[in-house]
Design a protein around this motif. Structure first.
Motif: not given
Length: 193
Positions: A54-61, A63-65, A91-93, A134-135
């Motif tokens: 789950y954390l890996a899926l969140v991290e991948r998502a 990355d597009g923020f 929101v797009s994710t 940070a973002l």
């Protein structure tokens, strides 16, 4: 890939297809081409493996923020324009078909049944808040103090969790980046009065 990576990839696919509650260790083994013993050896338990997936899926998502893809981030650090751009990307994710964010609601409702997973995800949430600070500010993640990760980062994570809930429950009326930014602008104007 080794068994550890195969298990993680298989667990990600299972989560997206079945969610946490319906995914069994046998499902993961079948999907990954490994064996049951390898789950315990590499991750300790099926739940720990699913939490990592789950954390890996969140991290991948996540990355597009920023939406930058090698370019500049929209808006100045800390600006409403940066806020709008980042939340529009978030929101797009959530609005993509097969979005993994529905898993977030499942995790929230299952927290009491999986305390070791809940604790692991709670630590990751703090780091997610640090990443959001940070973002939004362009301060390197390593330089974001714990107090700021807990306050401002916690604020951003609360917004994201609320968005996940709204997009899961009723995507037709859930807010987008523009509506969130307008709400924040109204809050800021009220504070200035």
């Amino acid at each position: 890939m080794g068994h550890r990576e195969d298990l993680l990839e298989g667990a990600k696919r299972c989560l997206l297809e079945k969610g946490f509650a319906r995914t069994t260790a046998r499902d993961i083994v079948k999907e990954s081409g490994t064996n049951l013993a390898s789950i315990g050896y590499h991750y300790g338990s099926k739940d720990a493996l699913l939490a990592q997936a789950y954390l890996a899926l969140v991290e991948r998502a996540a990355d597009g923020f920023d939406g930058a893809e090698g370019g500049e981030m929209a808006g100045a650090p800390g600006s409403l324009e940066r806020f709008r751009a980042v939340f529009a990307n978030i929101v797009s994710t959530m609005s993509e078909p097969g979005s993994m964010w529905r898993l977030g609601m499942e995790v929230v409702t299952m927290g009491d049944k999986m305390p070791e997973v809940r604790d692991q995800l709670a630590r990751a949430q703090r780091e997610g808040g640090r990443g959001m600070v940070a973002l939004m500010t362009s301060v390197p993640e390593a330089d974001v103090p714990d107090e700021t990760a807990d306050s401002l980062g916690g604020f951003y994570m609360t917004l994201i969790t609320g968005l996940i809930a709204q997009w899961t429950f009723d995507p037709k009326t859930a807010p987008d980046g523009e509506r969130l930014t307008e709400g924040l602008r109204q809050v800021l104007e009220g504070v200035r009065r």
